[in-house]
Design a protein around this motif. Structure first.
Motif, PDB file in Angstrom:
ATOM      1  N   SER A   1     -27.502 -23.374 -29.049  1.00 51.53           N
ATOM      2  CA  SER A   1     -26.459 -23.351 -28.025  1.00 51.53           C
ATOM      3  C   SER A   1     -25.198 -22.768 -28.640  1.00 51.53           C
ATOM      4  O   SER A   1     -25.100 -22.601 -29.859  1.00 51.53           O
ATOM      5  CB  SER A   1     -26.182 -24.766 -27.500  1.00 51.53           C
ATOM      6  N   GLY A   2     -24.219 -22.446 -27.761  1.00 50.28           N
ATOM      7  CA  GLY A   2     -22.945 -21.969 -28.280  1.00 50.28           C
ATOM      8  C   GLY A   2     -22.380 -20.788 -27.528  1.00 50.28           C
ATOM      9  O   GLY A   2     -22.330 -20.793 -26.298  1.00 50.28           O
ATOM     10  N   SER A   3     -21.963 -19.764 -28.258  1.00 46.34           N
ATOM     11  CA  SER A   3     -21.173 -18.639 -27.762  1.00 46.34           C
ATOM     12  C   SER A   3     -21.703 -18.059 -26.454  1.00 46.34           C
ATOM     13  O   SER A   3     -22.862 -17.655 -26.360  1.00 46.34           O
ATOM     14  CB  SER A   3     -21.133 -17.534 -28.823  1.00 46.34           C
TER      15      SER A   3
ATOM     16  N   ASP B   1     -31.376 -26.305 -33.435  1.00 42.66           N
ATOM     17  CA  ASP B   1     -31.943 -25.680 -34.622  1.00 42.66           C
ATOM     18  C   ASP B   1     -31.015 -24.596 -35.161  1.00 42.66           C
ATOM     19  O   ASP B   1     -31.079 -24.230 -36.334  1.00 42.66           O
ATOM     20  CB  ASP B   1     -33.299 -25.056 -34.294  1.00 42.66           C
ATOM     21  N   PHE B   2     -30.161 -24.062 -34.298  1.00 45.05           N
ATOM     22  CA  PHE B   2     -29.169 -23.053 -34.684  1.00 45.05           C
ATOM     23  C   PHE B   2     -28.048 -23.092 -33.657  1.00 45.05           C
ATOM     24  O   PHE B   2     -28.171 -23.725 -32.604  1.00 45.05           O
ATOM     25  CB  PHE B   2     -29.794 -21.653 -34.749  1.00 45.05           C
ATOM     26  N   ALA B   3     -26.954 -22.424 -33.957  1.00 46.38           N
ATOM     27  CA  ALA B   3     -25.825 -22.360 -33.029  1.00 46.38           C
ATOM     28  C   ALA B   3     -25.285 -20.938 -32.989  1.00 46.38           C
ATOM     29  O   ALA B   3     -25.434 -20.174 -33.946  1.00 46.38           O
ATOM     30  CB  ALA B   3     -24.717 -23.329 -33.449  1.00 46.38           C
ATOM     31  N   GLY B   4     -24.663 -20.575 -31.868  1.00 48.06           N
ATOM     32  CA  GLY B   4     -23.952 -19.312 -31.756  1.00 48.06           C
ATOM     33  C   GLY B   4     -22.464 -19.597 -31.716  1.00 48.06           C
ATOM     34  O   GLY B   4     -22.020 -20.491 -30.997  1.00 48.06           O
ATOM     35  N   SER B   5     -21.690 -18.855 -32.503  1.00 45.66           N
ATOM     36  CA  SER B   5     -20.244 -19.092 -32.518  1.00 45.66           C
ATOM     37  C   SER B   5     -19.499 -17.815 -32.883  1.00 45.66           C
ATOM     38  O   SER B   5     -19.933 -17.066 -33.764  1.00 45.66           O
ATOM     39  CB  SER B   5     -19.882 -20.196 -33.513  1.00 45.66           C
ATOM     40  N   ASP B   6     -18.387 -17.588 -32.213  1.00 44.95           N
ATOM     41  CA  ASP B   6     -17.531 -16.454 -32.570  1.00 44.95           C
ATOM     42  C   ASP B   6     -16.677 -16.795 -33.791  1.00 44.95           C
ATOM     43  O   ASP B   6     -16.682 -16.042 -34.757  1.00 44.95           O
ATOM     44  CB  ASP B   6     -16.668 -16.057 -31.378  1.00 44.95           C
ATOM     45  N   PRO B   7     -15.948 -17.919 -33.782  1.00 42.07           N
ATOM     46  CA  PRO B   7     -15.275 -18.337 -35.015  1.00 42.07           C
ATOM     47  C   PRO B   7     -16.234 -19.118 -35.909  1.00 42.07           C
ATOM     48  O   PRO B   7     -17.258 -19.641 -35.443  1.00 42.07           O
ATOM     49  CB  PRO B   7     -14.156 -19.273 -34.515  1.00 42.07           C
ATOM     50  N   PRO B   8     -15.916 -19.231 -37.200  1.00 43.19           N
ATOM     51  CA  PRO B   8     -16.696 -20.099 -38.084  1.00 43.19           C
ATOM     52  C   PRO B   8     -16.347 -21.561 -37.834  1.00 43.19           C
ATOM     53  O   PRO B   8     -15.505 -21.867 -36.970  1.00 43.19           O
ATOM     54  CB  PRO B   8     -16.240 -19.648 -39.473  1.00 43.19           C
ATOM     55  N   PHE B   9     -16.976 -22.472 -38.580  1.00 37.45           N
ATOM     56  CA  PHE B   9     -16.575 -23.879 -38.491  1.00 37.45           C
ATOM     57  C   PHE B   9     -15.074 -23.983 -38.786  1.00 37.45           C
ATOM     58  O   PHE B   9     -14.568 -23.359 -39.718  1.00 37.45           O
ATOM     59  CB  PHE B   9     -17.369 -24.737 -39.485  1.00 37.45           C
TER      60      PHE B   9
ATOM     61  N   SER C   1     -11.848  -4.821 -33.617  1.00 37.31           N
ATOM     62  CA  SER C   1     -13.300  -4.968 -33.603  1.00 37.31           C
ATOM     63  C   SER C   1     -13.699  -6.202 -34.396  1.00 37.31           C
ATOM     64  O   SER C   1     -13.063  -6.540 -35.397  1.00 37.31           O
ATOM     65  CB  SER C   1     -13.971  -3.725 -34.202  1.00 37.31           C
ATOM     66  N   SER C   2     -14.759  -6.857 -33.955  1.00 34.76           N
ATOM     67  CA  SER C   2     -15.196  -8.094 -34.613  1.00 34.76           C
ATOM     68  C   SER C   2     -16.648  -8.350 -34.246  1.00 34.76           C
ATOM     69  O   SER C   2     -17.258  -7.586 -33.499  1.00 34.76           O
ATOM     70  CB  SER C   2     -14.323  -9.274 -34.175  1.00 34.76           C
ATOM     71  N   TYR C   3     -17.192  -9.435 -34.751  1.00 34.43           N
ATOM     72  CA  TYR C   3     -18.573  -9.779 -34.427  1.00 34.43           C
ATOM     73  C   TYR C   3     -18.741 -11.289 -34.380  1.00 34.43           C
ATOM     74  O   TYR C   3     -17.932 -12.049 -34.919  1.00 34.43           O
ATOM     75  CB  TYR C   3     -19.555  -9.151 -35.418  1.00 34.43           C
ATOM     76  N   SER C   4     -19.808 -11.708 -33.727  1.00 36.15           N
ATOM     77  CA  SER C   4     -20.114 -13.117 -33.555  1.00 36.15           C
ATOM     78  C   SER C   4     -21.194 -13.533 -34.549  1.00 36.15           C
ATOM     79  O   SER C   4     -21.895 -12.691 -35.113  1.00 36.15           O
ATOM     80  CB  SER C   4     -20.586 -13.373 -32.120  1.00 36.15           C
ATOM     81  N   TYR C   5     -21.327 -14.857 -34.758  1.00 36.01           N
ATOM     82  CA  TYR C   5     -22.276 -15.400 -35.729  1.00 36.01           C
ATOM     83  C   TYR C   5     -23.417 -16.147 -35.052  1.00 36.01           C
ATOM     84  O   TYR C   5     -23.243 -16.757 -33.993  1.00 36.01           O
ATOM     85  CB  TYR C   5     -21.597 -16.446 -36.622  1.00 36.01           C
TER      86      TYR C   5
END
Length: 528
Positions: A44-46, A87-95, A323-327
């Motif tokens: 779940s996430g971004s 099991d995993f997460a989507g996020s634009d910023p880090p923790f 420009s940037s990217y998500s994790y």
């Protein structure tokens, strides 16, 4: 010889053959033979990256991989991962490190180990709504300094002299309404990171004004503070809806480029360090992100996070500075794993990651993103290899089998192939500039006829048009429309699938059909 025609049955068979070839071409990454043994995983996430993540899981499902994803927002996704619900997460910023002074958020300290894998890239775009005599301006260009002052309340009217200098013409006396996000947003995080690094004095002064208790330097935030003249909206769709509404004349907002594309509304051409006004196109973002760095210092508090400082200052004429990217946040071998994670799940997750870093990047431009360049793909594959139970991935030196559109045989080709900006996009060129013999020319100068499409440099960007543009300034009739691009939108997903299939069919269908017909003729009686 008598000419053969294709009957209905043969046409249907050919269509089925071409469709199968298209799907096979989309699933470009090699998959292990034991696909039936894959175990379903959940994340779940971004919401920013959700459209691409959903498309990729649809690509892989016929091969036995089931990836469930809930786009409940970056902050929620990180929380779900820490609560052992994913099991995993989507996020634009880090923790978060607890230093978000404007947002007032605490530090996030997961007990689980993790790595950051780049998944989707894009540009922070500035969609706007400026009408003149009922016509929508579509060719706005602004410097970073002007954008900074708009989103900190220093410039509050479209007839401001600084805007006139950037744009090349005076806009009407119209109040500016900056549209900001009221919720925790990756777009806010990336915009404020850029402002904090490129314009630290102005950003620090703004922080002090809206929150006097801030300790300098202020730093970036996920929660943009409301200021006088601004309008806050919850979520990307609501930002786009406000800007495109009839009452949104004068509004400008920041968001993912996909929302402007789907709303058919223009975005600002931003002045880059090379002195060119550029759009957040797929190639311009990918060029910029060749300068992104993944922090590999295990002793650093920013270990495995993206460093965009060199992106902001890259002097390539095509580079889009925001420009940037998500994790994708994934478990890391040798650390504490999420409660329900296993090596079997790691096999599924690493296969998913290897696919989207390689072949899956071919689809992202149609979805409103940018393909990840070589440096981020290598970094992502390295982290994928550290997932517990990971499958062997592509060789990091040769990248054999990694069919990413930004490089060939492990060598970056993007910087050779990406298109250059128009000469008319160079700072100082007038709005009515035309290109003649490859050079920027003012009408009536230099002789000759303008090159085909030269006027496009004066009226770029996605627009909602009921007719052709009317000249150098490019205003058009206004027909506001907003299309929901949430991950659950079937029309958006279907559009992306059809776009990808159409591209592949255009390439593979003719030779495939020709070969099929040759084999069919050889099988007919009397044919050899």
């Amino acid at each position: 010889m008598k000419r053969r025609t294709l009957g209905p049955a043969l046409l249907r068979a050919s269509a089925r053959t071409c469709a199968a070839l298209a799907i096979a071409a989309i699933i470009a990454a090699p998959l292990p033979a034991s696909a039936a043994n894959y175990i379903a995983i959940s994340g779940s996430g971004s919401s920013w990256s959700a459209v691409a993540l959903d498309q990729w899981q649809q690509d892989l499902r016929p091969n036995g991989l089931v990836i469930n994803y809930n786009p409940d927002g970056s902050a929620a996704g990180r929380g779900d991962y820490m609560a052992n619900q994913d099991d995993f997460a989507g996020s634009d910023p880090p923790f978060r490190n607890g230093h978000d002074q404007l947002g007032g958020t605490g530090a996030e300290r997961p007990n689980q180990g993790y790595s950051y894998i780049p998944d989707t890239a894009g540009g922070t775009a500035f969609m706007y709504h400026i009408e003149v005599a009922g016509k929508l301006i579509t060719n706005l260009r602004l410097s970073g300094d002007t954008i900074m002052k708009i989103f900190t309340g220093q410039i509050s009217n479209w007839d401001d002299k600084q805007i006139t200098k950037d744009y090349g013409a005076q806009l009407p006396n119209l109040p500016i309404t900056p549209v900001i996000r009221s919720d925790g947003s990756g777009a806010t995080f990336f915009l404020t990171r850029w402002m904090a690094h490129v314009f630290p004095s102005d950003w620090n002064a703004f922080c002090k004004k809206v929150k006097p208790s801030v300790q300098l330097p202020c730093g970036q935030t996920e929660f943009y503070p409301l200021f006088r003249g601004a309008k806050s909206e919850n979520g990307s769709n609501n930002v786009a809806t406000y800007i495109t509404a009839s009452y949104g004349n004068g509004a400008i907002g920041y968001d993912e480029y996909a929302y402007a594309l789907n709303a058919h509304y223009p975005v600002v051409k931003v002045l880059n360090p090379a002195g060119y006004y550029v759009l957040p196109s797929a190639s311009n973002v990918a060029v910029a992100l060749t300068k992104a760095v993944i922090n590999e210092d295990a002793s650093s508090p920013d270990f495995l996070q993206q460093d965009l400082d060199s992106v902001y200052t890259f002097s390539d004429p095509r580079s889009y500075p925001l420009s940037s990217y998500s994790y994708l946040i994934v478990p890391r071998a040798g650390t504490h794993e999420p409660t329900n994670f296993s090596n079997a799940k790691g096999k599924t997750l690493s296969t998913f990651a290897d696919y989207f870093l390689c072949g899956g990047q071919k689809e992202v431009a149609a979805l409103g993103y940018s393909p990840l360049p070589l440096n981020l793909v290598k970094g992502g594959l390295l982290q994928s290899s550290k997932i517990p139970g990971a499958i062997p991935g592509p060789n990091l030196t040769t990248l054999a089998g990694c069919d990413n559109p930004t490089f060939t045989n492990g060598k970056l080709t993007l910087l050779l192939d990406a298109p250059q900006p128009s000469p008319c996009d160079k700072k100082g060129e007038p709005l009515n500039c035309v290109v003649v013999n490859g050079k920027a020319t003012r009408p009536g100068q230099g002789g000759g006829s303008p090159s085909p499409g030269a006027s496009d440099s004066a009226s770029p960007g996605p627009v909602a048009s009921t007719g052709p543009t009317t000249g150098g300034t490019g205003p058009i009739a206004v027909t506001p429309q907003v299309v929901n691009v949430a991950a659950s939108s079937p029309s958006k997903l279907m559009l992306s699938v059809l776009t990808a299939v159409a591209i592949v069919l255009a390439v593979v269908a003719p030779p495939a059909l020709s070969g099929w017909l040759r084999r069919r003729r050889r099988q007919e009686p009397g044919k050899t």
